[in-house]
Design an enzyme around this catalytic site. Structure first.
Site, PDB file in Angstrom:
ATOM      1  N   ASP A 358       0.804  -1.217   0.000  1.00 39.50           N
ATOM      2  CA  ASP A 358       0.000   0.000   0.000  1.00 39.50           C
ATOM      3  C   ASP A 358       0.841   1.273   0.000  1.00 39.50           C
ATOM      4  OD1 ASP A 358      -2.480  -1.285  -0.173  1.00 39.50           O
ATOM      5  OD2 ASP A 358      -2.383  -1.810   1.921  1.00 39.50           O
ATOM      6  N   TYR A 442     -10.573  -0.416   1.510  1.00 35.96           N
ATOM      7  CA  TYR A 442     -10.021  -0.551   2.849  1.00 35.96           C
ATOM      8  C   TYR A 442      -9.461   0.742   3.397  1.00 35.96           C
ATOM      9  CZ  TYR A 442      -8.917  -3.905   6.431  1.00 35.96           C
ATOM     10  OH  TYR A 442      -8.905  -4.621   7.594  1.00 35.96           O
TER      11      TYR A 442
END
Lengths: 731, 731
Positions: A358, A442
């Site tokens: 990420d 998310y």
């Protein structure tokens, strides 16, 4: 952190008295500096190529230069003539020629002189991180571009799917219910053994539009296909069919039903679409600070309760902390979230490519939420903006990406003298630097928390919507949990790496492990078997090691040259590495090879400038961790009494619960950095223990005690144990 | 929890409509009931013996009886004629005859009829816990007693020391500075191989009286002696000399200097004696609840945010929780702190006897602090009192021993739809049941926290003053850290056991471990090595097992008869046992044998009434754990789909820092019980995400966003990824 004022370093003598107009070397680039860097690159590349910018951000000065500057700053010796570290912008961009040949470049620009100082062509083995401002090539392919149109790679991917006859045909094979539309979450392609060009993949869902609410949740309706696009050509190269099978189906695909969504159910989370009423019995709990906050902020400099540090922000790491000092003493040079990877544990291809980095693939700074007062924090909140860049390189102020506030965390210390019933109790006030990122489904909430006892806590909260795939009706799976009818939430891990660059009373530090070990029974040392040994081991060479709760392994970042005058031990800061589960993917798997950092809990390396990223600079479609922390550790360098960096890895194996649907309650993890013989007593001893006058008794209650922190309750169970003995007096 | 109204169960029909005048079977004893029990025992024993009471508290009903009652309560079928469990007081006391022969007894008294129903003489192999109201025998010995004088064992010990010529002579051997007096902390004797009568030992310190402040801290001035008293005879049987040596001295005693305190320094913590000024830059942070708390309290019944439970209190365990239910569904039957032991790791005799069992030896309820508004909690606080008894057996209301309040713990869940930039965010409100105990130098803060997502957190905070012994000037030790000149804080452990009696949708539960395990690479199941296995193992027989972070071991308390309609899995509550270090003392040592519970992280046993104490009922001077959790587990009983109890052990190896002196910042540990497939979605989905209107911008800030939880900041970095595809429409 950002300033819209143009910077001007050509100052007449004396005008630096306030220092306001010259950025601190750790100030993120201003809007003006960012645009100056853009212009420098456009000028340098000339008109024969199109330049598509991916990021422009501060290239932090080399530690040697910055340390010198900081030493002068802290000793009060800074003058207008003090040489400053070169102030550089790091500019990442694609150059595109007419023949669509692209090159990925990194240049550094001196933003005082507006001059490119270095230029580097990135090896084609590496892929740039996904930018949401990305690829210009799509523009040509889709022939939708206007002259200055720079669309995101993500947007381009969605457009390409929609335009693809293959994709349209695949969707047409499903009999989607009336009112449902297709919604695509573009994802990094992940990686496998095959060498491919830059690719983008997408997880596909259907969304029920019948409510007319565009925030109706699409995730409960997963479609069992993954389109793959050649990012630069814009071509949908294939559409992968996903298994919808259960335990009984192994790797076989299950039954791809035409009526793929009839067994699915809504999973709304926005209040106006909930099928149940909101709770009405939660009464307001307000945090008020009538005298204002206890912190002071000056540009990116934060001072609070003897703490002093600077907050930076960049597209990759989000908020970073620098030059962290307590009561004038150096503690850390830099503290950052370095990387995280999220490998999914469903072995059915192509889910082995469902592995996100990420920070390296997407960028925590780019994904940072714009925070809202009273939603993301309570109390008095200071927000920081960041300068990000669009694909045209122009500076863009993203508001409120970092927030700063104080909070109460219960009791800090207490002691009651049972002889007198005098209780002294103080409360634990924390200063929180927080940012929140959204990566498609998310969310992560990252917080650095400072306390009054010299502690720093690094907190991660995982929330948002778990990633689901379609599963046939009435089936269950080894690889996840059915959290909603037809929606299998796949088991996965979140593996984080925090980079800690200590400067414990100086840059020359030694990392020491401390373990508590049982001892044999022996007449001469441990006659009753009650003793245990506390063993210190200095780390001499760069290396990794793992958490060891059975030996209570603690990592101490010590300064061997400075001994605590009370204990005689080196001053230090310590933390206990979490014994959380490391990478579960097979060590030979590409998932593990790409994230070597996630194979161990602690890495100790010798400092090098620009060595910031545990998984290596280029994670997108990586085949292995290149120049990541594992390579740094493998250099086998001397790290004893050296400039050393500690990397702390921890994670969360997330086998979803039904309760994680449709949006999951936070899973919290914390690392605590605490002083250990750094001070000569409890540094929070001087925190006032005053009673909080705003607290109230619940209705109908009577207060039995007088005010103040001396308690006069009967407390017969704590009566004194008798008089003292005065050895001088006659008994 | 306590009511001063006399209970009357002889009700005319119909008068129970409110139910107020009849105690709930889980209500702690009232003052009237306590005094009734006392009188029953005095009557039953008659006038030939003196009765000295140690405790009178509710004997909780057998689960069979109580469950029946609770089932009727929850189904609304309770009537005035419903048979109630027998309401019993458990009375512990010594009987003393004229010849000083003592017997330790336990009786149960029916507090409705005022009648003793059972009587048990405790085997002389066991010692009662230390009561601070304790031994009458001292009275005779010291000839100081008045007719109704019942002094604490602790007070008696101090008096005995002062009166002892041996003690006086020993003190006289030290040349204490002018103005210093001797202060003694009585301790449990601990244990060794030798069988001795009931003994008390004391750690001795000197206190500087020159400030005239009786709260001047004595702990910085440790004296290297431990007097030992025969508790019942009141005789000081010996005075042990302690080593003051360092690393170079091994087990030899070091140099007991006449000027034992000249190398010591003050270590004050009360504000008026601090040598440094209090911080003046911490501004008020107030928690206000203008509409009052969100909880309702009715006697000991607490209702909050779909939670409903009862809080009990007893001298041994402090606050206990009962009949914990969420939204009408049973979760736990009982939750309590069962035991803790604190063994010290200094192998030099007699420190092997420095091992406290703070629940079994002392009693968390007896040691509970009387809490003060605004000091121990913020916000709106409800306090509970407790009825404790003095040595004469008379009920004594101890005020504010338990507090109840709400607090905010950051974000509960958040999701931002990156397409629309709509963020929904909720805050995590917690309900906290807290009590704080003081055991001489040390404090523990215990909290049970309930949240809106169905979670229960059990938190321990360790604070107070670390235990120190004298060490010669300029020496350091393997066995601790010099935290103040001349004061060696010995290494030690805190090992806790929480007893969890689950009732997950009923009493028949199965404990299942869930582990996440790597898988080999195989073409048919795991072709890319990305998969991992989640393995469930049902616990069939009572046993222990340990935390296993490398396999992410999770303990699920399941109801195998009730499957989650979404996932098809048994409803459960889960927790991850902390992989904290277990007992370091040698397994053959008496310290380890006394605390078998501390040898493993998790114990699973079959429920038995009154089996509440992990270390056994009698820990004071115990030679081994008798009838503790290790014995219960060794019964090898069937626990699958049975009434089962789970015991969670965790700890803190505490090798003190200088920063822990003179009073230590809290060390926090938490266990999280969380629903796992207990609900059919996130139970906190209905928590309103409303903006908190009391939050404020820091001075000089401008709000960029509109109010509400929809964010309208520019946020170009989160721009939508493109339109949806409507499969029905022409592209």
């Amino acid at each position: 952190m950002s300033s819209d004022k143009p910077t001007d370093r050509m100052l007449p003598d004396g005008s630096m008295a306030s220092g306001d107009s010259v950025p601190h070397p750790l100030d993120p680039l201003s809007v003006a500096e960012t645009n100056l860097a853009r212009d420098a690159i456009l000028n340098a590349r000339g008109s024969t190529v199109v330049v598509h910018f991916r990021s422009i951000s501060l290239q932090e000065p080399p530690k040697k230069d910055l340390s010198q500057f900081l030493a002068l700053e802290h000793s009060g010796e800074l003058t207008p003539r003090t040489p400053r570290p070169e102030r550089l912008a790091k500019v990442n961009y694609d150059t595109v020629r007419g023949d669509k040949q692209h090159e990925y470049m990194e240049s550094w620009v001196d933003v005082v002189e507006g001059r490119e100082v270095t230029k580097k062509l990135i090896d084609k083995a590496h892929q740039a991180s996904l930018t949401m401002y990305g690829s210009p090539f799509i523009q040509y392919v889709l022939r939708e571009a206007d002259q200055k149109g720079y669309r995101q790679e993500f947007r381009a991917f969605t457009d390409a799917c929609l335009a693809s006859p293959l994709f349209q045909k695949t969707i047409a094979e499903f009999d989607l219910p009336e009112g449902f539309v297709v919604t695509i979450d573009p994802w990094p392609y992940g990686s496998d053994e095959e060498v491919v060009p830059r690719y983008t993949q997408g997880l596909c869902f259907a969304r029920d539009t019948r409510s007319g609410n565009e925030d109706s949740n699409h995730y409960p309706y997963p479609l069992p296909i993954i389109p793959v696009m050649d990012t630069y050509s814009g071509e949908i190269v294939r559409i992968e069919k996903l298994s919808t099978g259960g335990k009984e189906d192994g790797l076989t695909p299950g039954t791809h039903q035409k009526d793929i969504l009839t067994h699915c159910s809504p999973g709304e989370y926005i209040p106006e679409l909930l099928s149940l009423p909101l709770r009405s019995d939660i009464k307001p709990l307000n945090v008020t600070q009538p005298e204002g906050p206890s912190f002071q902020v000056n540009q990116n400099l934060i001072e609070w309760q003897k703490w002093r540090f600077r907050v930076g922000f960049n597209p990759r790491e989000g908020a970073t902390l620098h030059d962290i000092r307590y009561d004038g003493r150096s503690v850390l040079y830099r503290l950052s979230l370095s990387e995280m990877t999220v490998p999914y544990g469903d072995p059915r291809p192509p889910f082995h490519r469902k592995q996100a980095f990420d920070f390296g693939d997407a960028g925590a700074g780019r994904a940072a939420n714009n925070l809202a007062l009273g939603c993301d924090c309570l109390g008095v909140v200071k927000y920081f903006d960041a300068v990000l860049t669009d694909a045209d390189g122009k500076a863009n102020v993203s508001r409120n990406v970092v927030c700063l506030h104080e909070q109460d965390n219960g009791i800090l210390w207490k002691h009651t003298n049972y002889r007198t019933e005098r209780a002294v109790v103080t409360r634990l006030r924390e200063l929180v630097v927080q940012f929140i990122i959204t990566l498609a489904n998310y969310e992560y909430i990252f917080a650095y928390k400072f306390d009054q006892a010299g502690g720093i806590t690094i907190e991660t909260r995982a929330t948002g919507i778990v990633s689901v795939v379609n599963i046939d009706p009435n089936k269950t799976s080894h690889w996840g949990n059915v959290v909603s009818p037809g929606a299998l939430a796949q088991n996965h891990q979140h593996l984080f790496c925090v980079r800690i660059d200590p400067a414990v009373d100086g840059h020359q530090n030694t990392i020491v492990t401390e373990e508590s070990l049982p001892m044999p029974i022996s007449n001469d040392l441990n006659p009753f078997g009650s003793g245990y040994e506390v063993r210190q081991t200095a780390i001499k060479k760069s290396q990794f090691f793992d958490a060891s709760p059975t030996t209570n392994l603690t990592v101490k970042m010590t300064n061997p040259s400075k001994l605590n005058p009370i204990s005689g031990r080196p001053v230090s800061y310590k933390f206990t590495p979490s014994a959380s589960q490391l990478m579960l993917a097979h060590p030979d798997s590409i998932m593990a090879r790409r994230a070597q950092f996630a194979e161990h809990h602690v890495w100790v390396t010798k400092y090098r400038d620009r060595e910031l990223w545990a998984g290596g600079e280029f994670t997108n479609q990586s085949k292995a961790e290149v120049d990541g922390v594992s390579d740094a550790a493998a250099r086998n360098e001397d790290v004893e009494n050296e400039d050393v960096v500690v990397w702390s890895v921890f994670g969360l194996t997330h086998n979803p619960r039904v309760e994680d649907w449709p949006v999951m309650p936070v899973e919290i993890h914390q690392i605590h950095l605490r002083p250990a013989d750094f001070f000569t007593s409890n540094p929070a001893l001087d925190v006032p223990g005053a009673k909080n006058s705003a607290s109230r008794l619940a209705p109908g209650e009577e207060l039995c005690c007088e005010s103040g922190n001396v308690q006069h309750a009967p407390a017969t169970h704590l009566q004194g144990s008798g008089p003292d003995l005065d050895p001088k007096s006659k008994l």
